[in-house]
Design a protein around this motif. Structure first.
Motif, PDB file in Angstrom:
ATOM      1  N   LEU A  44      48.532  39.804  28.708  1.00  0.00           N
ATOM      2  CA  LEU A  44      48.059  38.998  29.683  1.00  0.00           C
ATOM      3  C   LEU A  44      47.197  38.259  29.159  1.00  0.00           C
ATOM      4  CD1 LEU A  44      48.510  41.260  33.034  1.00  0.00           C
ATOM      5  CD2 LEU A  44      50.140  39.586  32.334  1.00  0.00           C
ATOM      6  N   THR A  45      46.842  37.083  29.850  1.00  0.00           N
ATOM      7  CA  THR A  45      45.734  36.228  29.361  1.00  0.00           C
ATOM      8  C   THR A  45      44.911  35.878  30.699  1.00  0.00           C
ATOM      9  OG1 THR A  45      46.927  34.886  27.859  1.00  0.00           O
ATOM     10  CG2 THR A  45      44.947  33.847  28.619  1.00  0.00           C
ATOM     11  N   LEU A  46      43.554  36.319  30.417  1.00  0.00           N
ATOM     12  CA  LEU A  46      42.589  36.082  31.518  1.00  0.00           C
ATOM     13  C   LEU A  46      41.920  34.869  31.324  1.00  0.00           C
ATOM     14  CD1 LEU A  46      40.800  37.220  33.766  1.00  0.00           C
ATOM     15  CD2 LEU A  46      39.345  38.256  32.220  1.00  0.00           C
ATOM     16  N   GLN A  47      42.413  33.711  32.303  1.00  0.00           N
ATOM     17  CA  GLN A  47      41.790  32.540  32.408  1.00  0.00           C
ATOM     18  C   GLN A  47      40.779  32.475  33.333  1.00  0.00           C
ATOM     19  OE1 GLN A  47      42.936  29.698  30.521  1.00  0.00           O
ATOM     20  NE2 GLN A  47      41.387  28.577  31.384  1.00  0.00           N
ATOM     21  N   LEU A  48      39.724  31.635  33.028  1.00  0.00           N
ATOM     22  CA  LEU A  48      38.523  31.466  33.985  1.00  0.00           C
ATOM     23  C   LEU A  48      38.710  30.070  34.278  1.00  0.00           C
ATOM     24  CD1 LEU A  48      35.547  33.201  32.226  1.00  0.00           C
ATOM     25  CD2 LEU A  48      37.194  34.050  33.798  1.00  0.00           C
TER      26      LEU A  48
ATOM     27  N   ALA B 132      33.360  33.208  43.210  1.00  0.00           N
ATOM     28  CA  ALA B 132      34.142  34.848  43.018  1.00  0.00           C
ATOM     29  C   ALA B 132      33.665  35.634  42.055  1.00  0.00           C
ATOM     30  CB  ALA B 132      35.464  34.525  43.355  1.00  0.00           C
ATOM     31  N   TYR B 133      33.475  34.854  41.030  1.00  0.00           N
ATOM     32  CA  TYR B 133      33.246  35.733  39.603  1.00  0.00           C
ATOM     33  C   TYR B 133      31.699  36.439  39.631  1.00  0.00           C
ATOM     34  CZ  TYR B 133      36.994  32.817  37.464  1.00  0.00           C
ATOM     35  OH  TYR B 133      38.125  32.376  37.103  1.00  0.00           O
TER      36      TYR B 133
ATOM     37  N   LEU C 231      38.873  43.940  37.361  1.00  0.00           N
ATOM     38  CA  LEU C 231      39.603  43.078  37.102  1.00  0.00           C
ATOM     39  C   LEU C 231      41.039  43.216  37.938  1.00  0.00           C
ATOM     40  CD1 LEU C 231      39.459  42.772  33.323  1.00  0.00           C
ATOM     41  CD2 LEU C 231      38.776  41.114  35.069  1.00  0.00           C
ATOM     42  N   PHE C 232      41.938  42.564  38.359  1.00  0.00           N
ATOM     43  CA  PHE C 232      43.034  42.564  39.303  1.00  0.00           C
ATOM     44  C   PHE C 232      44.223  42.125  38.651  1.00  0.00           C
ATOM     45  CE2 PHE C 232      39.100  41.660  41.835  1.00  0.00           C
ATOM     46  CZ  PHE C 232      39.050  42.851  42.488  1.00  0.00           C
ATOM     47  N   VAL C 233      45.055  42.849  38.505  1.00  0.00           N
ATOM     48  CA  VAL C 233      46.432  42.355  38.010  1.00  0.00           C
ATOM     49  C   VAL C 233      47.605  42.380  38.951  1.00  0.00           C
ATOM     50  CG1 VAL C 233      48.272  43.356  36.110  1.00  0.00           C
ATOM     51  CG2 VAL C 233      45.576  43.680  35.845  1.00  0.00           C
ATOM     52  N   ARG C 234      48.082  41.199  39.224  1.00  0.00           N
ATOM     53  CA  ARG C 234      49.344  41.073  39.902  1.00  0.00           C
ATOM     54  C   ARG C 234      50.725  41.614  39.087  1.00  0.00           C
ATOM     55  NH1 ARG C 234      50.826  35.110  40.600  1.00  0.00           N
ATOM     56  NH2 ARG C 234      51.659  35.479  38.511  1.00  0.00           N
TER      57      ARG C 234
ATOM     58  N   SER D 131      51.985  40.472  35.709  1.00  0.00           N
ATOM     59  CA  SER D 131      52.405  38.925  35.262  1.00  0.00           C
ATOM     60  C   SER D 131      51.132  38.162  35.408  1.00  0.00           C
ATOM     61  CB  SER D 131      53.422  38.614  36.323  1.00  0.00           C
ATOM     62  OG  SER D 131      52.719  38.704  37.601  1.00  0.00           O
ATOM     63  N   ALA D 132      50.028  38.761  35.788  1.00  0.00           N
ATOM     64  CA  ALA D 132      48.912  37.890  35.957  1.00  0.00           C
ATOM     65  C   ALA D 132      47.612  38.796  35.887  1.00  0.00           C
ATOM     66  CB  ALA D 132      48.986  36.559  36.882  1.00  0.00           C
ATOM     67  N   ILE D 133      46.523  38.246  35.662  1.00  0.00           N
ATOM     68  CA  ILE D 133      45.121  38.945  35.532  1.00  0.00           C
ATOM     69  C   ILE D 133      44.031  37.834  36.131  1.00  0.00           C
ATOM     70  CG2 ILE D 133      44.620  38.783  33.082  1.00  0.00           C
ATOM     71  CD1 ILE D 133      43.393  41.608  33.279  1.00  0.00           C
ATOM     72  N   THR D 134      43.003  38.382  37.105  1.00  0.00           N
ATOM     73  CA  THR D 134      42.114  37.701  37.502  1.00  0.00           C
ATOM     74  C   THR D 134      40.561  38.404  37.537  1.00  0.00           C
ATOM     75  OG1 THR D 134      41.446  35.936  39.209  1.00  0.00           O
ATOM     76  CG2 THR D 134      42.618  37.958  39.552  1.00  0.00           C
ATOM     77  N   ALA D 135      39.571  37.804  37.593  1.00  0.00           N
ATOM     78  CA  ALA D 135      38.284  38.374  37.831  1.00  0.00           C
ATOM     79  C   ALA D 135      38.011  37.949  39.280  1.00  0.00           C
ATOM     80  CB  ALA D 135      37.310  38.001  36.767  1.00  0.00           C
ATOM     81  N   SER D 136      38.827  37.252  40.001  1.00  0.00           N
ATOM     82  CA  SER D 136      38.530  36.705  41.369  1.00  0.00           C
ATOM     83  C   SER D 136      39.051  37.525  42.339  1.00  0.00           C
ATOM     84  CB  SER D 136      38.981  35.216  41.402  1.00  0.00           C
ATOM     85  OG  SER D 136      39.034  34.755  42.748  1.00  0.00           O
TER      86      SER D 136
END
Length: 143
Positions: A44-48, A55-56, A67-70, A81-86
């Motif tokens: 996955l690509t972690l996009q900021l 939130a960061y 980190l949170f992974v959908r 399918s997606a990753i975020t730090a928010s």
């Protein structure tokens, strides 16, 4: 085209654990490995995003940044399918009945996120934004 300083490719692996609680068994999925690069089973690509800076900062200031992974719909085997730090983005995924797994944020990602915030600045103070909006509304109602 994405800015290379605002995204990182991460590989992860997930595994299930079955627990028996009071005669019932439940399967719990968890992230068992998260590393930089594209060598893992899930990439996955972690996009900021500038809009998520507050939130960061909130996440980085926590005792254990995450980190949170959908992982698709909340039933069945997860498919990342997606990753975020928010946490805000993760909450919206949960509101949409998506399965979300979380994992401790590696120190290298924490440092990269700190550098991103230093380079782009902290998010505007929400208190000031709300005051301005409120002041504008007061003027609208005064007319």
């Amino acid at each position: 085209m994405t800015n290379p300083s605002s995204h990182r490719t991460l590989s992860l692996d997930i595994a299930s654990e079955t627990r028996r609680i009071k005669g019932f068994s439940a399967t719990r999925w968890q992230i068992v490995d998260l590393v930089p690069g594209d060598g893992g089973p899930w990439v996955l690509t972690l996009q900021l995003y500038l809009t998520e800076r507050a939130a960061y900062r909130f996440n980085l200031d926590a005792d254990t940044p995450r980190l949170f992974v959908r992982c698709g719909e909340s039933s069945g085997e997860p498919r990342p399918s997606a990753i975020t730090a928010s946490q805000d983005v993760a909450a919206s995924w949960l509101d949409g009945e998506q399965q979300v797994l979380e994992v401790a944020m590696p120190l290298a990602i924490q440092a990269w996120l700190e550098a991103y915030l230093a380079r782009h600045g902290e998010a505007p103070d929400e208190g000031r934004k709300k005051k301005r909006k409120g002041a504008g509304r007061a003027r609208e109602h005064a007319v």
